[in-house]
Scaffold this motif. Structure first.
Motif: not given
Length: 128
Positions: A92-98, A122-128
């Motif tokens: 997923a794309v990971y976001y943080c919020a202040d 920021t993009q996180v991609t987990v391959s199988s």
């Protein structure tokens, strides 16, 4: 001006680890909360974790509990999301919020935020 910036995303294999960073600047209060969210294509935004610099307490969604750990470096105004035992469904794309620390009880309900500042993701991609 409050600025929030995520970093640390990337491509990792199933079972691997990544550490995301959320750096905050310009927030005028000494304490704040950082909420992490993610959004996969075609899916709704999902709350992942929250950390309050005031109480030091952390909160996790059931889907990541036991695999993700949030921490902070107050001197650097940075909150980290350590992600271990990653699965393809974590992609997923990971976001943080202040947030203000008073928003901590509703951290997983971003529609109820009154004062919030978001990073660009920021993009996180987990391959199988």
């Amino acid at each position: 001006e409050v600025q929030v910036a995520e970093s640390g995303g990337g491509l990792v294999q199933t079972g691997g680890s990544l550490r995301l960073s959320c750096a905050v600047s310009g927030f005028t209060f000494p304490d704040y909360a950082i909420a992490w969210f993610r959004q996969a294509p075609g899916k709704e935004r999902e709350g992942v974790s929250c950390f309050s610099t005031s109480s030091g307490r952390s909160y996790y969604a059931d889907s990541v509990k036991g695999r993700f750990t949030v921490s902070n470096d107050k001197a650097k105004n940075t909150v980290y999301l350590q992600m271990d035992s990653l699965k393809p469904e974590d992609t997923a794309v990971y976001y943080c919020a202040d947030l203000f620390v008073t928003a901590t009880p509703i951290w997983a309900r971003p529609d109820e935020y009154e004062h919030d500042y978001w990073g660009q993701g920021t993009q996180v991609t987990v391959s199988s």
